[in-house]
Design a protein around this motif. Structure first.
Motif, mmCIF file in Angstrom:
data_model
loop_
_atom_site.group_PDB
_atom_site.id
_atom_site.type_symbol
_atom_site.label_atom_id
_atom_site.label_comp_id
_atom_site.label_asym_id
_atom_site.label_seq_id
_atom_site.Cartn_x
_atom_site.Cartn_y
_atom_site.Cartn_z
ATOM 1 N N SER A 2 -10.104 -41.760 -50.143
ATOM 2 C CA SER A 2 -10.544 -41.794 -51.427
ATOM 3 C C SER A 2 -11.359 -42.770 -51.999
ATOM 4 C CB SER A 2 -9.485 -40.447 -52.523
ATOM 5 O OG SER A 2 -8.302 -41.456 -51.808
ATOM 6 N N ARG A 3 -11.330 -43.730 -52.662
ATOM 7 C CA ARG A 3 -11.072 -44.578 -53.423
ATOM 8 C C ARG A 3 -10.318 -44.535 -54.846
ATOM 9 N NH1 ARG A 3 -16.903 -47.023 -54.734
ATOM 10 N NH2 ARG A 3 -18.014 -44.627 -55.647
ATOM 11 N N LYS A 4 -9.322 -45.965 -54.466
ATOM 12 C CA LYS A 4 -9.183 -46.519 -55.638
ATOM 13 C C LYS A 4 -10.095 -46.057 -57.359
ATOM 14 C CE LYS A 4 -7.091 -49.908 -54.943
ATOM 15 N NZ LYS A 4 -6.176 -51.028 -54.615
ATOM 16 N N PRO A 5 -9.551 -45.476 -57.971
ATOM 17 C CA PRO A 5 -10.237 -46.287 -59.075
ATOM 18 C C PRO A 5 -10.066 -47.348 -60.141
ATOM 19 C CG PRO A 5 -8.399 -44.547 -59.378
ATOM 20 C CD PRO A 5 -8.043 -44.902 -58.234
ATOM 21 N N LEU A 6 -11.234 -47.498 -60.553
ATOM 22 C CA LEU A 6 -10.651 -48.765 -61.228
ATOM 23 C C LEU A 6 -9.996 -48.745 -62.277
ATOM 24 C CD1 LEU A 6 -14.891 -49.085 -62.153
ATOM 25 C CD2 LEU A 6 -13.536 -50.541 -60.638
ATOM 26 N N PRO A 7 -9.792 -50.355 -62.568
ATOM 27 C CA PRO A 7 -7.969 -50.752 -62.955
ATOM 28 C C PRO A 7 -8.500 -50.454 -64.409
ATOM 29 C CG PRO A 7 -8.977 -52.990 -62.420
ATOM 30 C CD PRO A 7 -10.155 -51.884 -61.766
#
Length: 178
Positions: A2-7
């Motif tokens: 899973s990708r990290k969400p954008l800050p």
């Protein structure tokens, strides 16, 4: 995976919408030109305006070198070898025009680097040549030779290729036999 969400957006940053592309390119262009010795990138980007269209067709600025000789730098120009004598005669005029761009006597010498029309170092530098009037004038061809050349190239569907082959056939058919 899973990708990290954008800050989340930084509230301190002011949102300005779209920015001009030149704003993003200004620093990389300045860094690249300064690494070649060009403190003023205008010399590279506006070369025809600096020296004039006639000299810009024959020359390209390559680098500026600062030597131990004292004040003033050396501008290296890429020149097609056939035009080098003509450019050599106009070096004082080029020095004046380049120094006018800098606003002071930044350039004291110009070195010419000669090359063939295909160029070498500067990403295959292209020079815009004007063909002489002798090259633009075509010799009159006998109608029977022109017709035979046209018939020879007739099966070719591409018009540019057909014209080139037709001209080649005319040259071969008009060539003197020894």
């Amino acid at each position: 995976m899973s990708r990290k969400p954008l800050p989340p957006p930084d509230p301190a940053r002011r949102m300005r919408g779209f920015e001009a592309a030149s704003g993003f390119l200004r620093d990389p262009i300045r860094h690249a030109s300064e690494s070649r010795g060009f403190a003023v990138a205008r010399l590279l980007t506006h070369w025809p305006e600096v020296v004039g269209e006639d000299l810009a067709r024959m020359t390209r600025p390559v680098k500026i070198g600062y030597g131990r000789e004292g004040l003033g730098a050396t501008l290296t120009l890429l020149v097609a070898s056939a035009h080098a004598p003509m450019v050599q005669m106009q070096l004082p005029r080029i020095v004046e025009k380049v120094n006018a761009v800098y606003g002071y006597a930044a350039i004291s010498r110009i070195a010419l680097t000669q090359t063939a029309a295909t160029g070498f170092a500067e990403g295959q530098a292209t020079f815009a040549y004007e063909q002489s009037s002798a090259q633009n004038t075509a010799r009159p061809v006998a109608p029977e030779i022109a017709g035979k050349a046209r018939d020879t190239a007739a099966p070719i569907t591409d018009p540019d290729l057909r014209a080139a082959l037709e001209a080649l056939a005319q040259n071969i058919l008009t060539r003197r036999r020894n």
